[in-house]
Design a protein around this motif. Sequence first.
Motif, PDB file in Angstrom:
ATOM      1  N   ALA A 122     -13.596  91.689 -61.668  1.00  0.00           N
ATOM      2  CA  ALA A 122     -14.449  90.536 -61.971  1.00  0.00           C
ATOM      3  C   ALA A 122     -14.274  89.468 -60.911  1.00  0.00           C
ATOM      4  N   ILE A 123     -15.402  88.947 -60.422  1.00  0.00           N
ATOM      5  CA  ILE A 123     -15.380  87.795 -59.519  1.00  0.00           C
ATOM      6  C   ILE A 123     -15.649  86.552 -60.360  1.00  0.00           C
ATOM      7  N   VAL A 124     -14.739  85.590 -60.307  1.00  0.00           N
ATOM      8  CA  VAL A 124     -14.921  84.352 -61.056  1.00  0.00           C
ATOM      9  C   VAL A 124     -14.879  83.175 -60.095  1.00  0.00           C
ATOM     10  N   GLY A 125     -15.573  82.121 -60.473  1.00  0.00           N
ATOM     11  CA  GLY A 125     -15.606  80.925 -59.640  1.00  0.00           C
ATOM     12  C   GLY A 125     -16.678  79.984 -60.130  1.00  0.00           C
ATOM     13  N   PRO A 126     -16.678  78.758 -59.634  1.00  0.00           N
ATOM     14  CA  PRO A 126     -17.678  77.768 -60.056  1.00  0.00           C
ATOM     15  C   PRO A 126     -19.087  78.208 -59.675  1.00  0.00           C
ATOM     16  N   ASN A 127     -20.076  77.652 -60.373  1.00  0.00           N
ATOM     17  CA  ASN A 127     -21.470  77.907 -60.004  1.00  0.00           C
ATOM     18  C   ASN A 127     -21.698  77.486 -58.556  1.00  0.00           C
ATOM     19  N   GLY A 128     -22.437  78.316 -57.818  1.00  0.00           N
ATOM     20  CA  GLY A 128     -22.733  77.976 -56.434  1.00  0.00           C
ATOM     21  C   GLY A 128     -21.651  78.343 -55.444  1.00  0.00           C
ATOM     22  N   CYS A 129     -20.641  79.123 -55.887  1.00  0.00           N
ATOM     23  CA  CYS A 129     -19.535  79.454 -54.974  1.00  0.00           C
ATOM     24  C   CYS A 129     -19.857  80.659 -54.087  1.00  0.00           C
ATOM     25  N   GLY A 130     -20.971  81.362 -54.375  1.00  0.00           N
ATOM     26  CA  GLY A 130     -21.367  82.475 -53.514  1.00  0.00           C
ATOM     27  C   GLY A 130     -21.282  83.846 -54.155  1.00  0.00           C
ATOM     28  N   LYS A 131     -21.066  83.903 -55.482  1.00  0.00           N
ATOM     29  CA  LYS A 131     -20.923  85.203 -56.153  1.00  0.00           C
ATOM     30  C   LYS A 131     -22.200  86.037 -56.049  1.00  0.00           C
ATOM     31  N   SER A 132     -23.328  85.453 -56.441  1.00  0.00           N
ATOM     32  CA  SER A 132     -24.595  86.202 -56.413  1.00  0.00           C
ATOM     33  C   SER A 132     -25.022  86.516 -54.985  1.00  0.00           C
ATOM     34  N   SER A 133     -24.762  85.594 -54.058  1.00  0.00           N
ATOM     35  CA  SER A 133     -25.094  85.836 -52.644  1.00  0.00           C
ATOM     36  C   SER A 133     -24.315  87.034 -52.104  1.00  0.00           C
ATOM     37  N   THR A 134     -23.073  87.179 -52.548  1.00  0.00           N
ATOM     38  CA  THR A 134     -22.254  88.312 -52.117  1.00  0.00           C
ATOM     39  C   THR A 134     -22.857  89.618 -52.609  1.00  0.00           C
ATOM     40  N   PHE A 135     -23.340  89.631 -53.855  1.00  0.00           N
ATOM     41  CA  PHE A 135     -23.998  90.828 -54.384  1.00  0.00           C
ATOM     42  C   PHE A 135     -25.237  91.182 -53.566  1.00  0.00           C
ATOM     43  N   ARG A 136     -26.019  90.181 -53.209  1.00  0.00           N
ATOM     44  CA  ARG A 136     -27.241  90.429 -52.450  1.00  0.00           C
ATOM     45  C   ARG A 136     -26.925  91.025 -51.075  1.00  0.00           C
ATOM     46  N   LEU A 137     -25.841  90.593 -50.465  1.00  0.00           N
ATOM     47  CA  LEU A 137     -25.434  91.166 -49.184  1.00  0.00           C
ATOM     48  C   LEU A 137     -24.990  92.617 -49.360  1.00  0.00           C
ATOM     49  N   MET A 138     -24.238  92.883 -50.421  1.00  0.00           N
ATOM     50  CA  MET A 138     -23.777  94.247 -50.673  1.00  0.00           C
ATOM     51  C   MET A 138     -24.948  95.211 -50.852  1.00  0.00           C
ATOM     52  N   LEU A 139     -26.001  94.723 -51.498  1.00  0.00           N
ATOM     53  CA  LEU A 139     -27.152  95.578 -51.802  1.00  0.00           C
ATOM     54  C   LEU A 139     -28.203  95.570 -50.695  1.00  0.00           C
ATOM     55  N   ASP A 140     -27.901  94.911 -49.577  1.00  0.00           N
ATOM     56  CA  ASP A 140     -28.814  94.841 -48.439  1.00  0.00           C
ATOM     57  C   ASP A 140     -30.116  94.109 -48.790  1.00  0.00           C
ATOM     58  N   LEU A 141     -30.050  93.224 -49.799  1.00  0.00           N
ATOM     59  CA  LEU A 141     -31.198  92.383 -50.130  1.00  0.00           C
ATOM     60  C   LEU A 141     -31.247  91.175 -49.201  1.00  0.00           C
ATOM     61  N   ASP A 142     -30.091  90.803 -48.662  1.00  0.00           N
ATOM     62  CA  ASP A 142     -29.972  89.802 -47.603  1.00  0.00           C
ATOM     63  C   ASP A 142     -29.095  90.382 -46.506  1.00  0.00           C
ATOM     64  N   LYS A 143     -29.162  89.802 -45.324  1.00  0.00           N
ATOM     65  CA  LYS A 143     -28.378  90.295 -44.195  1.00  0.00           C
ATOM     66  C   LYS A 143     -27.229  89.344 -43.865  1.00  0.00           C
ATOM     67  N   ALA A 144     -26.074  89.911 -43.579  1.00  0.00           N
ATOM     68  CA  ALA A 144     -24.938  89.117 -43.123  1.00  0.00           C
ATOM     69  C   ALA A 144     -25.086  88.806 -41.637  1.00  0.00           C
ATOM     70  N   ASP A 145     -24.570  87.666 -41.229  1.00  0.00           N
ATOM     71  CA  ASP A 145     -24.585  87.304 -39.810  1.00  0.00           C
ATOM     72  C   ASP A 145     -23.438  87.976 -39.051  1.00  0.00           C
ATOM     73  N   LYS A 146     -22.333  88.200 -39.770  1.00  0.00           N
ATOM     74  CA  LYS A 146     -21.156  88.817 -39.153  1.00  0.00           C
ATOM     75  C   LYS A 146     -20.470  89.716 -40.169  1.00  0.00           C
ATOM     76  N   GLY A 147     -19.606  90.601 -39.668  1.00  0.00           N
ATOM     77  CA  GLY A 147     -18.759  91.404 -40.535  1.00  0.00           C
ATOM     78  C   GLY A 147     -19.384  92.725 -40.938  1.00  0.00           C
TER      79      GLY A 147
END
Length: 305
Positions: free
Chosen positions: A36-61
């Motif tokens: 489980a990933i926990v953290g405050p709203n807006g900390c980047g949890k959903s954005s991380t999922f989108r990168l994993m699923l190739d719905l968004d692109k990472a700039d590095k890594g």
Amino acid sequence: MMNETLAIQLDGVEQSRSNFKLGPLHMSIPKGYITAIVGPNGCGKSSTFRLMLDLDKADKGTIELLGCNVNQGMDTELKKRIGYLHDQSSSHENNMIGAAKAEFHRFWYDDWDINRYRELLHILEVEDHLMLGKMSKGMRRKFEFALALAHGPELLLLDEPSSGLDPLAWKTMIEVLHRYMDRGDRTILMTSHIIEEVKRLADYIVFMAQGRVLGMYEKDELFSSWFTLFVSGAELTAKKAAELPGQCGVEHAGATTFRITTNKAAEAEEWCAAEGYQIVSRQALELDEIMSALLQQDRLHSRRN
């Protein structure tokens, strides 16, 4: 080559936007467990999922899922091995009947199990003859949960899975997820802000804040390590109390007593015994209190640097 014991590996992943920077993220999610990933709203949890699923692109890594590098795109065969429950329903599907959406999903997944799908609808008390826009928020959540599970994915990504559910539906979802994990070769990565949900489901917990990972911990070890100790001693000073192993915060709690938060409870108790200080009482920290202590540590570290 990716470590075969890992379902997901993020190495130095960054994404920069005008109003938010995600990363650099380093994350290793083990196979066969619920993390489980926990953290405050807006900390980047959903954005991380989108990168994993190739719905968004990472700039590095680099990002690897189930042994496949997704930086160059996610192929169809990899997508078939993954189930995803997003955090919000799509409004453009509101006029679609649930059964029609299920048929669309069935077309894309070779392992789609119609009997399992119907069983999940029955267990979750969902009627798929309704238009998605006419379903209550809770029913639609349960319907989309059933879709994510119906093809028996190796990796299940759940973004705030209990959002909109009543306590009974939430309990049923937990039972379904435990059954899903019974085979021992499946993996769940979820985000949640509900402490009870994390405590009942997760084997590992990842803390995130301000687009960064603060730490990853095995759940039982986490809760057995983080304590608040009330320590007393005639010669005890704030400076001396700050030497306690794993110290994450020191406050006066009386003339010769200090309230000390530690993430190394066993070592801290041994230290007190060796120094001749008395532990008046001890309190295990809840998940939100641990999160708060980690955030405070992170802020102090940022100021120093």
